[in-house]
Write a protein that holds these residues in place. Structure first.
Motif, PDB file in Angstrom:
ATOM      1  N   SER A  15       0.724  -1.253   0.265  1.00  0.00           N
ATOM      2  CA  SER A  15      -0.132  -0.012   0.020  1.00  0.00           C
ATOM      3  C   SER A  15       0.777   1.207  -0.179  1.00  0.00           C
ATOM      4  O   SER A  15       0.529   2.125  -0.680  1.00  0.00           O
ATOM      5  CB  SER A  15      -1.093  -0.157   1.246  1.00  0.00           C
ATOM      6  N   ALA A  16       1.885   1.201   0.730  1.00  0.00           N
ATOM      7  CA  ALA A  16       2.794   2.373   0.846  1.00  0.00           C
ATOM      8  C   ALA A  16       3.265   2.514  -0.429  1.00  0.00           C
ATOM      9  O   ALA A  16       3.487   3.793  -1.033  1.00  0.00           O
ATOM     10  CB  ALA A  16       3.928   2.276   1.798  1.00  0.00           C
ATOM     11  N   TYR A  17       4.019   1.543  -1.268  1.00  0.00           N
ATOM     12  CA  TYR A  17       4.582   1.628  -2.442  1.00  0.00           C
ATOM     13  C   TYR A  17       3.367   2.270  -3.609  1.00  0.00           C
ATOM     14  O   TYR A  17       3.632   3.046  -4.323  1.00  0.00           O
ATOM     15  CB  TYR A  17       4.888   0.457  -2.923  1.00  0.00           C
ATOM     16  N   ALA A  18       2.338   1.534  -3.339  1.00  0.00           N
ATOM     17  CA  ALA A  18       1.039   1.983  -4.339  1.00  0.00           C
ATOM     18  C   ALA A  18       0.945   3.596  -4.063  1.00  0.00           C
ATOM     19  O   ALA A  18       0.671   4.330  -5.189  1.00  0.00           O
ATOM     20  CB  ALA A  18       0.087   1.329  -4.347  1.00  0.00           C
ATOM     21  N   ASP A  19       1.074   3.939  -2.883  1.00  0.00           N
ATOM     22  CA  ASP A  19       0.703   5.445  -2.990  1.00  0.00           C
ATOM     23  C   ASP A  19       1.705   6.466  -3.211  1.00  0.00           C
ATOM     24  O   ASP A  19       1.630   7.612  -3.654  1.00  0.00           O
ATOM     25  CB  ASP A  19       0.673   5.618  -1.286  1.00  0.00           C
ATOM     26  N   SER A  24      -2.940   4.324  -8.711  1.00  0.00           N
ATOM     27  CA  SER A  24      -2.869   3.017  -8.244  1.00  0.00           C
ATOM     28  C   SER A  24      -4.256   2.482  -7.972  1.00  0.00           C
ATOM     29  O   SER A  24      -5.356   3.548  -7.532  1.00  0.00           O
ATOM     30  CB  SER A  24      -2.078   3.010  -6.891  1.00  0.00           C
ATOM     31  N   GLU A  25      -4.396   1.380  -7.942  1.00  0.00           N
ATOM     32  CA  GLU A  25      -6.254   0.979  -7.803  1.00  0.00           C
ATOM     33  C   GLU A  25      -6.018  -0.332  -7.128  1.00  0.00           C
ATOM     34  O   GLU A  25      -5.151  -1.401  -7.661  1.00  0.00           O
ATOM     35  CB  GLU A  25      -6.642   0.620  -9.228  1.00  0.00           C
ATOM     36  N   ARG A  26      -6.542  -0.453  -6.159  1.00  0.00           N
ATOM     37  CA  ARG A  26      -6.560  -1.646  -5.071  1.00  0.00           C
ATOM     38  C   ARG A  26      -7.213  -2.757  -5.726  1.00  0.00           C
ATOM     39  O   ARG A  26      -8.530  -2.617  -6.190  1.00  0.00           O
ATOM     40  CB  ARG A  26      -6.821  -1.413  -3.767  1.00  0.00           C
ATOM     41  N   LYS A  27      -6.863  -3.890  -5.832  1.00  0.00           N
ATOM     42  CA  LYS A  27      -7.622  -5.263  -6.202  1.00  0.00           C
ATOM     43  C   LYS A  27      -7.593  -6.329  -5.134  1.00  0.00           C
ATOM     44  O   LYS A  27      -6.913  -6.118  -4.242  1.00  0.00           O
ATOM     45  CB  LYS A  27      -6.935  -5.822  -7.613  1.00  0.00           C
ATOM     46  N   VAL A  32      -2.893  -2.516  -9.049  1.00  0.00           N
ATOM     47  CA  VAL A  32      -2.502  -1.909 -10.564  1.00  0.00           C
ATOM     48  C   VAL A  32      -1.981  -0.471 -10.375  1.00  0.00           C
ATOM     49  O   VAL A  32      -2.717   0.223  -9.632  1.00  0.00           O
ATOM     50  CB  VAL A  32      -3.642  -2.141 -11.280  1.00  0.00           C
ATOM     51  N   VAL A  33      -0.653  -0.360 -10.617  1.00  0.00           N
ATOM     52  CA  VAL A  33      -0.174   1.229 -10.490  1.00  0.00           C
ATOM     53  C   VAL A  33       0.439   1.458 -11.892  1.00  0.00           C
ATOM     54  O   VAL A  33       0.881   0.504 -12.788  1.00  0.00           O
ATOM     55  CB  VAL A  33       0.796   1.081  -9.634  1.00  0.00           C
ATOM     56  N   SER A  34       0.640   2.746 -12.038  1.00  0.00           N
ATOM     57  CA  SER A  34       1.364   3.253 -13.118  1.00  0.00           C
ATOM     58  C   SER A  34       2.013   4.676 -12.880  1.00  0.00           C
ATOM     59  O   SER A  34       1.740   5.207 -11.929  1.00  0.00           O
ATOM     60  CB  SER A  34       0.482   3.326 -14.345  1.00  0.00           C
ATOM     61  N   ILE A  43       1.656  -4.652  -8.151  1.00  0.00           N
ATOM     62  CA  ILE A  43       2.469  -4.737  -6.787  1.00  0.00           C
ATOM     63  C   ILE A  43       1.303  -5.738  -6.249  1.00  0.00           C
ATOM     64  O   ILE A  43       0.241  -5.793  -5.972  1.00  0.00           O
ATOM     65  CB  ILE A  43       2.262  -3.430  -5.937  1.00  0.00           C
ATOM     66  N   THR A  44       2.047  -6.902  -6.005  1.00  0.00           N
ATOM     67  CA  THR A  44       1.661  -7.893  -5.395  1.00  0.00           C
ATOM     68  C   THR A  44       2.394  -8.460  -3.794  1.00  0.00           C
ATOM     69  O   THR A  44       3.587  -7.834  -3.866  1.00  0.00           O
ATOM     70  CB  THR A  44       1.364  -9.330  -6.029  1.00  0.00           C
ATOM     71  N   TYR A  45       1.554  -8.984  -2.973  1.00  0.00           N
ATOM     72  CA  TYR A  45       2.264  -9.031  -1.680  1.00  0.00           C
ATOM     73  C   TYR A  45       2.088 -10.476  -1.104  1.00  0.00           C
ATOM     74  O   TYR A  45       1.194 -11.166  -1.347  1.00  0.00           O
ATOM     75  CB  TYR A  45       1.923  -8.030  -0.789  1.00  0.00           C
ATOM     76  N   GLY A  46       2.920 -10.927  -0.134  1.00  0.00           N
ATOM     77  CA  GLY A  46       2.749 -12.035   0.661  1.00  0.00           C
ATOM     78  C   GLY A  46       1.877 -11.390   2.013  1.00  0.00           C
ATOM     79  O   GLY A  46       1.624 -10.346   2.065  1.00  0.00           O
TER      80      GLY A  46
END
Length: 155
Positions: A15-19, A24-27, A32-34, A43-46
């Motif tokens: 979330s910090a990276y997406a910001d 950014s759009e949360r799925k 999904v970011v650009s 950006i995906t995560y564990g």
């Protein structure tokens, strides 16, 4: 247009990276970011340790109940599996890791963070891909942007 996949360690980090991206759009299980450097990125995560070592009984049923006569329990080859209760997120991460030629490892920069990323990448069968590394010590927006402009070789 090539796709970039960024693998974060946990949702809050992702979330910090997406910001830090222009858009950014949360799925479900990813963002999904650009940005100008990454016009088509995910950006995906564990959830921490998505992948764990086999339990002793996964190797041999008789190892479930330990006995001094059978110690030490040493498998001929260590094996890994998706951690209990984490199959849904692992499936999401694996799907995204299969799409690009390059994966950006953006987990914590310590040994545990590196292990988390490498175990996910290896189990998903994507260890042959080009890896780059985000190396930052802060989740401040400017530090994140600077880190993505200065990625390191993942080897």
């Amino acid at each position: 247009m090539s796709k970039t996949v960024i693998l974060a360690e946990k949702p809050s980090q992702a979330s910090a990276y997406a910001d830090a991206f222009d858009h950014s759009e949360r799925k479900d299980g990813y963002f999904v970011v650009s940005h100008k450097e990454f016009p088509n990125a995910v950006i995906t995560y564990g959830f921490g340790h998505l992948v764990s070592l086999f339990s002793p009984e996964d190797y041999h049923k008789e190892w479930k109940k330990w006995n001094l006569d059978t110690l030490p329990l040493l498998p001929t080859e260590y094996q890994f599996k998706v951690s209990d209760g984490k199959q849904k997120q692992y499936t999401i991460v694996k799907k995204h890791l299969e799409e690009p030629d390059t994966i950006i490892i953006a987990t914590d920069g310590d040994r545990e963070g590196e292990a988390i990323a490498r175990l996910i990448i290896n189990l998903s069968g994507n260890d042959h891909k080009t890896l780059t590394r985000l190396w930052i010590n802060s989740l401040e927006k400017e530090e994140i942007k600077k880190g993505f402009r200065n990625l390191r070789d993942g080897e």
